[in-house]
Each structure stands twice: as structure tokens, then as C-alpha cells.
Design a protein around this motif. Structure first.
Motif, PDB file in Angstrom:
ATOM      1  N   MET A   1      70.431 -70.447  95.151  1.00 55.99           N
ATOM      2  CA  MET A   1      69.835 -71.428  96.014  1.00 55.99           C
ATOM      3  C   MET A   1      68.618 -70.762  96.653  1.00 55.99           C
ATOM      4  SD  MET A   1      69.600 -74.271  97.662  1.00 55.99           S
ATOM      5  CE  MET A   1      70.897 -74.997  96.724  1.00 55.99           C
ATOM      6  N   HIS A   2      67.453 -71.372  96.491  1.00 57.93           N
ATOM      7  CA  HIS A   2      66.226 -70.854  97.078  1.00 57.93           C
ATOM      8  C   HIS A   2      65.835 -71.715  98.282  1.00 57.93           C
ATOM      9  CE1 HIS A   2      65.241 -68.239  93.605  1.00 57.93           C
ATOM     10  NE2 HIS A   2      66.036 -69.110  92.990  1.00 57.93           N
ATOM     11  N   VAL A   3      65.434 -71.058  99.365  1.00 58.86           N
ATOM     12  CA  VAL A   3      65.025 -71.752 100.581  1.00 58.86           C
ATOM     13  C   VAL A   3      63.665 -71.210 100.992  1.00 58.86           C
ATOM     14  CG1 VAL A   3      65.600 -72.245 102.990  1.00 58.86           C
ATOM     15  CG2 VAL A   3      67.439 -71.914 101.316  1.00 58.86           C
ATOM     16  N   GLU A   4      62.719 -72.110 101.255  1.00 55.03           N
ATOM     17  CA  GLU A   4      61.397 -71.701 101.703  1.00 55.03           C
ATOM     18  C   GLU A   4      61.018 -72.493 102.948  1.00 55.03           C
ATOM     19  OE1 GLU A   4      58.328 -71.588  98.721  1.00 55.03           O
ATOM     20  OE2 GLU A   4      59.823 -71.250  97.157  1.00 55.03           O
ATOM     21  N   LYS A   5      60.340 -71.805 103.870  1.00 54.42           N
ATOM     22  CA  LYS A   5      59.843 -72.430 105.092  1.00 54.42           C
ATOM     23  C   LYS A   5      58.586 -71.673 105.487  1.00 54.42           C
ATOM     24  CE  LYS A   5      60.817 -72.534 109.966  1.00 54.42           C
ATOM     25  NZ  LYS A   5      61.728 -72.089 110.991  1.00 54.42           N
ATOM     26  N   ALA A   6      57.438 -72.345 105.383  1.00 50.74           N
ATOM     27  CA  ALA A   6      56.152 -71.704 105.673  1.00 50.74           C
ATOM     28  C   ALA A   6      56.067 -70.394 104.890  1.00 50.74           C
ATOM     29  CB  ALA A   6      55.966 -71.514 107.163  1.00 50.74           C
ATOM     30  N   GLU A   7      56.022 -69.266 105.573  1.00 47.70           N
ATOM     31  CA  GLU A   7      55.929 -67.963 104.922  1.00 47.70           C
ATOM     32  C   GLU A   7      57.287 -67.300 104.731  1.00 47.70           C
ATOM     33  OE1 GLU A   7      53.018 -66.690 103.711  1.00 47.70           O
ATOM     34  OE2 GLU A   7      52.145 -68.605 104.297  1.00 47.70           O
TER      35      GLU A   7
ATOM     36  N   ALA B   1      79.456 -77.347  96.826  1.00 45.63           N
ATOM     37  CA  ALA B   1      79.934 -78.239  95.762  1.00 45.63           C
ATOM     38  C   ALA B   1      78.827 -79.197  95.311  1.00 45.63           C
ATOM     39  CB  ALA B   1      81.158 -79.017  96.225  1.00 45.63           C
ATOM     40  N   LEU B   2      78.075 -79.737  96.236  1.00 47.72           N
ATOM     41  CA  LEU B   2      76.973 -80.637  95.899  1.00 47.72           C
ATOM     42  C   LEU B   2      75.902 -79.906  95.109  1.00 47.72           C
ATOM     43  CD1 LEU B   2      75.482 -83.342  96.100  1.00 47.72           C
ATOM     44  CD2 LEU B   2      74.559 -82.537  98.287  1.00 47.72           C
ATOM     45  N   PHE B   3      75.529 -78.700  95.545  1.00 44.82           N
ATOM     46  CA  PHE B   3      74.511 -77.920  94.836  1.00 44.82           C
ATOM     47  C   PHE B   3      74.949 -77.622  93.402  1.00 44.82           C
ATOM     48  CE2 PHE B   3      73.376 -76.034  99.208  1.00 44.82           C
ATOM     49  CZ  PHE B   3      72.505 -77.074  99.483  1.00 44.82           C
ATOM     50  N   GLU B   4      76.211 -77.242  93.238  1.00 49.24           N
ATOM     51  CA  GLU B   4      76.724 -76.951  91.896  1.00 49.24           C
ATOM     52  C   GLU B   4      76.746 -78.207  91.030  1.00 49.24           C
ATOM     53  OE1 GLU B   4      80.426 -75.089  92.949  1.00 49.24           O
ATOM     54  OE2 GLU B   4      79.546 -73.091  92.757  1.00 49.24           O
ATOM     55  N   GLN B   5      77.145 -79.331  91.612  1.00 50.82           N
ATOM     56  CA  GLN B   5      77.168 -80.597  90.873  1.00 50.82           C
ATOM     57  C   GLN B   5      75.764 -80.952  90.389  1.00 50.82           C
ATOM     58  OE1 GLN B   5      78.358 -83.979  93.237  1.00 50.82           O
ATOM     59  NE2 GLN B   5      77.807 -85.416  91.644  1.00 50.82           N
ATOM     60  N   LYS B   6      74.788 -80.868  91.275  1.00 55.32           N
ATOM     61  CA  LYS B   6      73.410 -81.208  90.913  1.00 55.32           C
ATOM     62  C   LYS B   6      72.861 -80.241  89.876  1.00 55.32           C
ATOM     63  CE  LYS B   6      73.165 -84.818  93.409  1.00 55.32           C
ATOM     64  NZ  LYS B   6      73.140 -86.140  92.765  1.00 55.32           N
ATOM     65  N   TRP B   7      73.213 -78.977  89.957  1.00 56.06           N
ATOM     66  CA  TRP B   7      72.807 -77.967  88.977  1.00 56.06           C
ATOM     67  C   TRP B   7      73.303 -78.362  87.587  1.00 56.06           C
ATOM     68  CZ3 TRP B   7      70.014 -73.484  88.479  1.00 56.06           C
ATOM     69  CH2 TRP B   7      70.286 -72.703  87.372  1.00 56.06           C
ATOM     70  N   HIS B   8      74.598 -78.701  87.518  1.00 58.10           N
ATOM     71  CA  HIS B   8      75.194 -79.042  86.227  1.00 58.10           C
ATOM     72  C   HIS B   8      74.629 -80.364  85.680  1.00 58.10           C
ATOM     73  CE1 HIS B   8      77.877 -75.669  86.090  1.00 58.10           C
ATOM     74  NE2 HIS B   8      78.324 -75.950  87.302  1.00 58.10           N
ATOM     75  N   GLU B   9      74.353 -81.314  86.557  1.00 59.97           N
ATOM     76  CA  GLU B   9      73.747 -82.574  86.112  1.00 59.97           C
ATOM     77  C   GLU B   9      72.366 -82.316  85.518  1.00 59.97           C
ATOM     78  OE1 GLU B   9      73.647 -85.302  89.403  1.00 59.97           O
ATOM     79  OE2 GLU B   9      75.826 -85.497  89.456  1.00 59.97           O
ATOM     80  N   TYR B  10      71.598 -81.465  86.160  1.00 58.89           N
ATOM     81  CA  TYR B  10      70.230 -81.210  85.715  1.00 58.89           C
ATOM     82  C   TYR B  10      70.178 -80.421  84.415  1.00 58.89           C
ATOM     83  CZ  TYR B  10      65.326 -79.868  85.838  1.00 58.89           C
ATOM     84  OH  TYR B  10      64.000 -79.691  85.512  1.00 58.89           O
TER      85      TYR B  10
END
Length: 53
Positions: free
Chosen positions: A1-7, A42-51
């Protein structure tokens, strides 16, 4: 999971949820991000597998 905010940037592994790397986030923000990743794992994993399926 990658998270970015400004710098700022953080990367979390999902299994197990663990900080892989970060730049410019303070400890409080990293703890908040870890909590969000854990709560939504669980949501992140579900979306990963769908994609990628």
C-alpha cells in the motif's frame, strides 16, 4: 500500500501489515496510517485481486 501526501511518502506491506519505508511522515502520522491500513486491509486486498485478476 503506497501513501503520498505533498512531499511525504509511506509504503506498507499488507501481509502482515508492516511499514516498509517512509519519508517525511512523523511517528503520529505513521501510526494513524498503519491503523487505517489495518482497518481496510480486506478491502485493499479485494480491490488488488479484482484489478489484477
Amino acid at each position: 500500500m503506497h501513501v503520498e501526501k505533498a512531499e511525504a511518502y509511506a509504503k506498507y506491506w499488507l501481509e502482515p501489515v508492516e511499514l516498509a519505508s517512509s519519508y517525511a511522515f512523523d511517528a503520529k502520522e505513521l501510526n494513524q496510517l498503519r491503523k487505517l491500513v489495518t482497518e481496510n486491509k480486506a478491502l485493499f486486498e479485494q480491490k488488488w485481486h479484482e484489478y489484477f485478476s
